[in-house]
Design a protein around this motif. Structure first.
Motif, PDB file in Angstrom:
ATOM      1  N   VAL A  29       0.832  -1.204   0.000  1.00 14.17           N
ATOM      2  CA  VAL A  29       0.000   0.000   0.000  1.00 14.17           C
ATOM      3  C   VAL A  29       0.864   1.251   0.000  1.00 14.17           C
ATOM      4  O   VAL A  29       1.829   1.354   0.766  1.00 14.17           O
ATOM      5  N   ARG A  30       0.505   2.202  -0.856  1.00 15.27           N
ATOM      6  CA  ARG A  30       1.080   3.539  -0.825  1.00 15.27           C
ATOM      7  C   ARG A  30      -0.077   4.519  -0.703  1.00 15.27           C
ATOM      8  O   ARG A  30      -1.049   4.430  -1.451  1.00 15.27           O
ATOM      9  N   ILE A  65     -14.476   6.723   9.988  1.00 18.87           N
ATOM     10  CA  ILE A  65     -14.428   6.785   8.528  1.00 18.87           C
ATOM     11  C   ILE A  65     -12.971   6.803   8.086  1.00 18.87           C
ATOM     12  O   ILE A  65     -12.162   7.559   8.610  1.00 18.87           O
ATOM     13  N   GLY A  66     -12.642   5.960   7.119  1.00 15.30           N
ATOM     14  CA  GLY A  66     -11.278   5.926   6.603  1.00 15.30           C
ATOM     15  C   GLY A  66     -10.255   5.492   7.624  1.00 15.30           C
ATOM     16  O   GLY A  66      -9.291   6.213   7.882  1.00 15.30           O
ATOM     17  N   PRO A  67     -10.427   4.312   8.232  1.00 15.68           N
ATOM     18  CA  PRO A  67      -9.492   3.866   9.272  1.00 15.68           C
ATOM     19  C   PRO A  67      -8.085   3.585   8.763  1.00 15.68           C
ATOM     20  O   PRO A  67      -7.142   3.519   9.553  1.00 15.68           O
ATOM     21  N   GLY A  68      -7.933   3.399   7.456  1.00 15.03           N
ATOM     22  CA  GLY A  68      -6.596   3.157   6.910  1.00 15.03           C
ATOM     23  C   GLY A  68      -5.986   1.886   7.454  1.00 15.03           C
ATOM     24  O   GLY A  68      -6.545   0.795   7.336  1.00 15.03           O
ATOM     25  N   LEU A  69      -4.830   2.028   8.083  1.00 11.41           N
ATOM     26  CA  LEU A  69      -4.121   0.860   8.633  1.00 11.41           C
ATOM     27  C   LEU A  69      -4.540   0.541  10.066  1.00 11.41           C
ATOM     28  O   LEU A  69      -4.121  -0.470  10.611  1.00 11.41           O
ATOM     29  N   GLY A  70      -5.336   1.416  10.701  1.00 11.77           N
ATOM     30  CA  GLY A  70      -5.891   1.105  12.016  1.00 11.77           C
ATOM     31  C   GLY A  70      -5.321   1.879  13.186  1.00 11.77           C
ATOM     32  O   GLY A  70      -5.577   1.521  14.335  1.00 11.77           O
ATOM     33  N   LEU A  92      -7.184  -2.307   2.234  1.00  7.49           N
ATOM     34  CA  LEU A  92      -7.137  -1.894   3.634  1.00  7.49           C
ATOM     35  C   LEU A  92      -8.285  -2.509   4.432  1.00  7.49           C
ATOM     36  O   LEU A  92      -8.092  -2.952   5.570  1.00  7.49           O
ATOM     37  N   ALA A  93      -9.473  -2.544   3.844  1.00 12.14           N
ATOM     38  CA  ALA A  93     -10.629  -3.121   4.539  1.00 12.14           C
ATOM     39  C   ALA A  93     -10.401  -4.597   4.858  1.00 12.14           C
ATOM     40  O   ALA A  93     -10.729  -5.070   5.954  1.00 12.14           O
TER      41      ALA A  93
END
Length: 296
Positions: A29-30, A65-70, A92-93
């Protein structure tokens, strides 16, 4: 993997810079500008955000919203909250459950992820969260926040991180140079205030804009005979020509000049004012008077 923010105490471990980059590398992921992705890499920042959100000590169901990597997800779980995360990025999900299992094994049951676009997510998908705490994608922050407030009446309060200028606009009051359509529409749903700045160096990659926290507390909208959509139409018309008086700006909304004059007479609002001097109660009154005339 060893967290750079781990300790010997039980409970979730938070993500430090090395963890974020390692997880991203593992997933290939970038962060992309297209989706407004900037991952928080500083554990102290996510702790600060959770504290500033003023969540109940008994634990709340939090919409993220938009947790990305957590990063923020783990900080919320660490304080005993349940998290429903909405993530548009399929990679990511799919990875989030494994990250939660690795860094917060005791809180796996308190976490759920929905792969969806926050701009169109439904009440049925997100359930009944009581709070929203999120690092919103900066390119769609305002429409996402307004959409969530519209579709989820259970959201009582929240704290979101947005671009600093957007934070100013959302929290601005009538008469401010930053007051505009986002300010007035947000005020329909909630009391909104600035809740502090966020530095650029806590993100990867570091954004080229400053960030800020915005807190909101749900309130009842002002009483009016008009629908929310009708009130918002008045707001949009009033700000479509900022240099003009509100009477001139609303001419397209109500082309009948006599009827428009009657609207101002009914409401007692000075037609010579500019739109940026009116609050949400005045916009609701104008819309309500217009609706009354249309149905008379």
């Amino acid at each position: 993997m060893t967290s750079s923010d781990s300790s010997t105490t039980a409970g979730p471990r938070l993500l430090g810079p090395a963890d974020v980059r390692s997880l991203a590398a593992r997933l290939g992921v970038r962060p992309t500008k297209q989706r407004g992705q900037n991952f928080v890499i500083d554990p102290n920042t996510v702790r600060r955000i959770v504290r500033a959100a003023e969540l109940s000590a008994d634990g709340e169901t939090v919409l993220e919203i938009g947790p990305g990597l957590g990063s923020l997800t783990l900080a919320l779980l660490a304080e005993g909250h349940r998290v429903t995360a909405v993530e548009i990025d399929s990679v990511l999900a799919a990875a989030l459950p494994s990250t939660i299992a690795e860094y917060a094994p005791g809180q796996v049951g308190d976490f759920a992820v929905i792969e969806a676009d926050a701009m169109t997510v439904t009440a049925e998908q997100i359930g009944s969260p009581s709070a929203c705490v999120a690092n919103l994608p900066y390119n769609v922050a305002v429409p996402v926040l307004l959409h969530l407030l519209a579709v989820s009446p259970s959201l009582r309060h929240g704290l979101v991180m947005v671009q600093s200028e957007v934070a100013d606009r959302l929290a601005a009051g009538p008469g401010s140079r930053t007051y505009g359509v986002p300010s007035a529409k947000a005020a329909w749903y909630a009391e909104v205030r600035r809740a502090g700045p966020i530095g650029r160096n806590v993100f990867w990659p570091a954004p080229n804009v400053d960030s800020g926290l915005v807190a909101f507390e749900r309130r009842e909208p002002p009483g009016t005979a008009a629908s929310r959509e009708e009130v918002f139409a008045v707001i949009e018309a009033a700000f479509s020509q900022r240099r003009k008086t509100v009477r001139s700006a609303l001419a397209r909304w109500m082309p009948d000049r006599a009827a428009l004059d009657e609207v101002f007479r009914i409401t007692g609002i000075d037609p010579a004012l500019r739109g940026e001097m009116l609050g949400i109660a005045e916009f609701a009154a104008l819309a309500g008077a217009g609706q009354s005339l249309k149905t008379a």
